[in-house]
Design a protein around this motif. Structure first.
Motif, PDB file in Angstrom:
ATOM      1  N   GLY A  99      -4.045  49.286   4.819  1.00 44.45           N
ATOM      2  CA  GLY A  99      -3.846  49.074   6.055  1.00 44.45           C
ATOM      3  C   GLY A  99      -3.978  50.197   7.262  1.00 44.45           C
ATOM      4  N   MET A 100      -3.597  51.524   6.786  1.00 42.00           N
ATOM      5  CA  MET A 100      -3.491  52.674   7.808  1.00 42.00           C
ATOM      6  C   MET A 100      -4.949  53.153   7.953  1.00 42.00           C
ATOM      7  SD  MET A 100       0.030  54.778   7.156  1.00 42.00           S
ATOM      8  CE  MET A 100       0.220  54.740   5.688  1.00 42.00           C
ATOM      9  N   THR A 101      -5.704  53.034   6.693  1.00 42.46           N
ATOM     10  CA  THR A 101      -7.078  53.547   6.940  1.00 42.46           C
ATOM     11  C   THR A 101      -7.873  52.411   7.643  1.00 42.46           C
ATOM     12  OG1 THR A 101      -7.089  54.421   4.594  1.00 42.46           O
ATOM     13  CG2 THR A 101      -9.323  53.816   5.666  1.00 42.46           C
ATOM     14  N   GLU A 102      -7.727  51.429   7.615  1.00 43.14           N
ATOM     15  CA  GLU A 102      -8.153  50.299   8.638  1.00 43.14           C
ATOM     16  C   GLU A 102      -8.053  50.423  10.069  1.00 43.14           C
ATOM     17  OE1 GLU A 102      -7.908  45.493   9.623  1.00 43.14           O
ATOM     18  OE2 GLU A 102      -7.996  46.024   7.508  1.00 43.14           O
ATOM     19  N   VAL A 103      -6.826  50.884  10.430  1.00 34.85           N
ATOM     20  CA  VAL A 103      -6.582  51.306  11.779  1.00 34.85           C
ATOM     21  C   VAL A 103      -7.307  52.375  11.901  1.00 34.85           C
ATOM     22  CG1 VAL A 103      -4.695  51.852  13.424  1.00 34.85           C
ATOM     23  CG2 VAL A 103      -4.223  50.130  11.772  1.00 34.85           C
ATOM     24  N   GLN A 104      -7.435  53.465  11.116  1.00 34.43           N
ATOM     25  CA  GLN A 104      -7.968  54.761  11.625  1.00 34.43           C
ATOM     26  C   GLN A 104      -9.469  54.543  11.979  1.00 34.43           C
ATOM     27  OE1 GLN A 104      -9.950  56.592   9.039  1.00 34.43           O
ATOM     28  NE2 GLN A 104     -10.430  58.122  10.325  1.00 34.43           N
ATOM     29  N   ARG A 105      -9.968  53.497  11.321  1.00 32.22           N
ATOM     30  CA  ARG A 105     -11.538  53.404  11.295  1.00 32.22           C
ATOM     31  C   ARG A 105     -11.975  52.387  12.420  1.00 32.22           C
ATOM     32  NH1 ARG A 105     -13.177  52.399   4.807  1.00 32.22           N
ATOM     33  NH2 ARG A 105     -12.835  54.747   4.137  1.00 32.22           N
ATOM     34  N   ALA A 106     -10.785  51.719  12.937  1.00 18.96           N
ATOM     35  CA  ALA A 106     -11.030  50.717  13.995  1.00 18.96           C
ATOM     36  C   ALA A 106     -11.691  51.429  15.553  1.00 18.96           C
ATOM     37  CB  ALA A 106      -9.755  50.053  14.358  1.00 18.96           C
ATOM     38  N   PRO A 107     -12.053  50.592  16.158  1.00 22.85           N
ATOM     39  CA  PRO A 107     -12.685  51.387  17.340  1.00 22.85           C
ATOM     40  C   PRO A 107     -11.351  51.753  18.232  1.00 22.85           C
ATOM     41  CG  PRO A 107     -13.597  49.107  17.344  1.00 22.85           C
ATOM     42  CD  PRO A 107     -12.714  49.081  16.048  1.00 22.85           C
ATOM     43  N   ALA A 108     -11.368  52.785  18.861  1.00 23.89           N
ATOM     44  CA  ALA A 108     -10.250  53.513  19.563  1.00 23.89           C
ATOM     45  C   ALA A 108     -10.260  53.073  20.847  1.00 23.89           C
ATOM     46  CB  ALA A 108     -10.372  55.021  19.748  1.00 23.89           C
ATOM     47  N   ILE A 166      -3.480  48.292  16.600  1.00 28.00           N
ATOM     48  CA  ILE A 166      -2.380  49.147  16.556  1.00 28.00           C
ATOM     49  C   ILE A 166      -1.851  49.333  15.057  1.00 28.00           C
ATOM     50  CG2 ILE A 166       0.086  49.796  17.302  1.00 28.00           C
ATOM     51  CD1 ILE A 166      -0.411  48.343  19.839  1.00 28.00           C
ATOM     52  N   GLY A 167      -1.500  50.313  14.554  1.00 35.62           N
ATOM     53  CA  GLY A 167      -0.983  50.357  13.188  1.00 35.62           C
ATOM     54  C   GLY A 167       0.361  50.742  13.235  1.00 35.62           C
ATOM     55  N   VAL A 168       0.864  50.056  12.153  1.00 35.92           N
ATOM     56  CA  VAL A 168       2.505  50.566  11.962  1.00 35.92           C
ATOM     57  C   VAL A 168       2.353  51.558  10.979  1.00 35.92           C
ATOM     58  CG1 VAL A 168       4.680  49.598  10.844  1.00 35.92           C
ATOM     59  CG2 VAL A 168       3.384  48.167  12.131  1.00 35.92           C
ATOM     60  N   LEU A 169       2.674  52.985  11.264  1.00 35.00           N
ATOM     61  CA  LEU A 169       2.762  54.089  10.609  1.00 35.00           C
ATOM     62  C   LEU A 169       4.070  54.268   9.613  1.00 35.00           C
ATOM     63  CD1 LEU A 169       1.014  56.416  13.203  1.00 35.00           C
ATOM     64  CD2 LEU A 169      -0.269  54.860  11.365  1.00 35.00           C
ATOM     65  N   ILE A 170       3.913  54.284   8.619  1.00 34.38           N
ATOM     66  CA  ILE A 170       5.053  54.411   7.659  1.00 34.38           C
ATOM     67  C   ILE A 170       4.950  55.766   7.003  1.00 34.38           C
ATOM     68  CG2 ILE A 170       5.158  52.150   7.322  1.00 34.38           C
ATOM     69  CD1 ILE A 170       3.684  52.287   4.783  1.00 34.38           C
ATOM     70  N   SER A 171       6.322  56.094   6.458  1.00 36.47           N
ATOM     71  CA  SER A 171       6.500  57.557   5.819  1.00 36.47           C
ATOM     72  C   SER A 171       5.392  57.801   4.835  1.00 36.47           C
ATOM     73  CB  SER A 171       7.813  57.357   5.401  1.00 36.47           C
ATOM     74  OG  SER A 171       8.092  56.218   4.509  1.00 36.47           O
ATOM     75  N   GLU A 172       4.774  56.924   4.229  1.00 36.73           N
ATOM     76  CA  GLU A 172       3.790  57.133   3.202  1.00 36.73           C
ATOM     77  C   GLU A 172       2.728  57.826   3.800  1.00 36.73           C
ATOM     78  OE1 GLU A 172       6.608  54.411   1.208  1.00 36.73           O
ATOM     79  OE2 GLU A 172       5.509  54.261   3.311  1.00 36.73           O
TER      80      GLU A 172
END
Length: 320
Positions: free
Chosen positions: A76-85, A90-96
């Motif tokens: 999920g976080m990689t999908e957000v990172q690769r999305a248009p800025a 928006i990503g939910v950023l978690i402790s992982e």
């Protein structure tokens, strides 16, 4: 200035005063997606959905929550990172995010995001079924010491904070669990309730309804001190003489390169929402501890967590 101009100026001022959050050009002009990097029903999912509902007061466009579990949140976080800025994902950023890059599970790091705000932070718990023969954490550890792997310990996935927390328990107490990963915290709770594992490491939010129903018993907390009810009778590891304090955190972030005006808009919306009494009450009822940090603080915190977990992982054996 003629009457028409005066009325126009008054209308413009009124519109500004009544605007929930100052607009960033034409942003947002369409729905905003919030990507939850874990399965539906867990604490991260609950927090995101409560935020999306409460943020309606500040954001004129819908916030649509989607779940993209897997790889300890990395998918999920990689999908957000690769999305248009552009602020529309928006990503939910978690402790992982501070853990899995050091396990080689993802190339995404805290540096790939601009922090919007931290919204929540919770300690880890070790829980068993209500009919478990183990009445205390001492009982569980004693059983684990009899034979390596005799106690199966479920977690939210390899490399997640709860996997790492269980590994840290092993290190601190000299036991060895049989680690059983699931695709998120909610499935691990269901696995415990169904008798598929002996115990799990989880947060208060993810276990709350099962505790209330009397189906699950919490043996120990990884908090600094005793928690509020219904966990006020649960001992901490520190009380047991084990120096172990670990927990999860959850916040929002956007891809690096997102325009500053969009970041400011989202940070202001997050601040307003975090201060909303109804939102804070909803978090508390869901056993989610409100723990707001603004964007700058959250960015620094995530970076420090990455440094901390990199150091911790060097001392903890984790089989990937």
């Amino acid at each position: 200035m003629n009457t028409r101009n005066i009325l126009g100026a008054i209308a413009a001022i009124a519109a500004t005063l009544w605007s929930p959050v100052a607009p960033a050009a034409d942003y947002p002009s369409r729905p905003i997606e919030i990507v939850v990097p874990s399965s539906a029903g867990g604490g991260t999912d609950v927090m995101a959905r409560l935020f999306a509902e409460a943020a309606k007061k500040s954001v004129p466009q819908p916030l649509v929550v989607t779940n993209k579990p897997g790889a300890g949140g990395g998918i999920g976080m990689t999908e957000v990172q690769r999305a248009p800025a552009d602020g529309y994902k928006i990503g939910v950023l978690i402790s992982e995010l501070a853990i899995i890059p050091h396990l080689g599970m993802t190339k995404v790091t805290t540096a790939d995001f601009i922090a919007v705000a931290r919204l929540n932070g919770d300690p880890g718990l070790i829980a068993v079924r209500a009919d478990s023969p183990w009445q205390s954490i001492d009982d569980l550890l004693a059983a684990a010491r009899k034979q390596d792997g005799a106690v199966s310990m479920g977690n939210a996935g390899t490399g997640t904070i709860w996997h790492l927390a269980a590994a840290a328990v092993e290190q601190k107490t000299r036991v060895r669990f049989n680690h059983v990963p699931y695709q998120g915290a909610a499935p691990s709770v269901l696995a415990l309730a169904g008798g598929h594992v002996d115990a799990i490491v989880v947060s208060p939010a993810e276990i709350g309804s099962h505790v209330a129903a009397g189906k699950v018993r919490v043996l120990v907390s990884m908090a600094e001190g005793r928690l509020a009810a219904p966990y006020d009778k649960v001992a901490t590891f520190k009380e047991k003489g084990v120096d172990l304090v670990l927990g999860t955190w959850r916040g929002l972030g956007v891809p690096a390169g997102t325009p500053p005006e969009v970041v400011r808009y989202l940070r202001e919306a997050a601040r307003k929402t975090s201060e909303d009494p109804a939102f804070r009450e909803a978090l508390t009822k869901a056993n989610l501890q409100p723990a707001y940090m603004d964007g700058e603080q959250f960015q620094a915190f995530m970076n420090s967590q990455s440094t901390y977990f990199k150091s911790l992982l060097a001392t903890v054996e984790i089989k990937k």
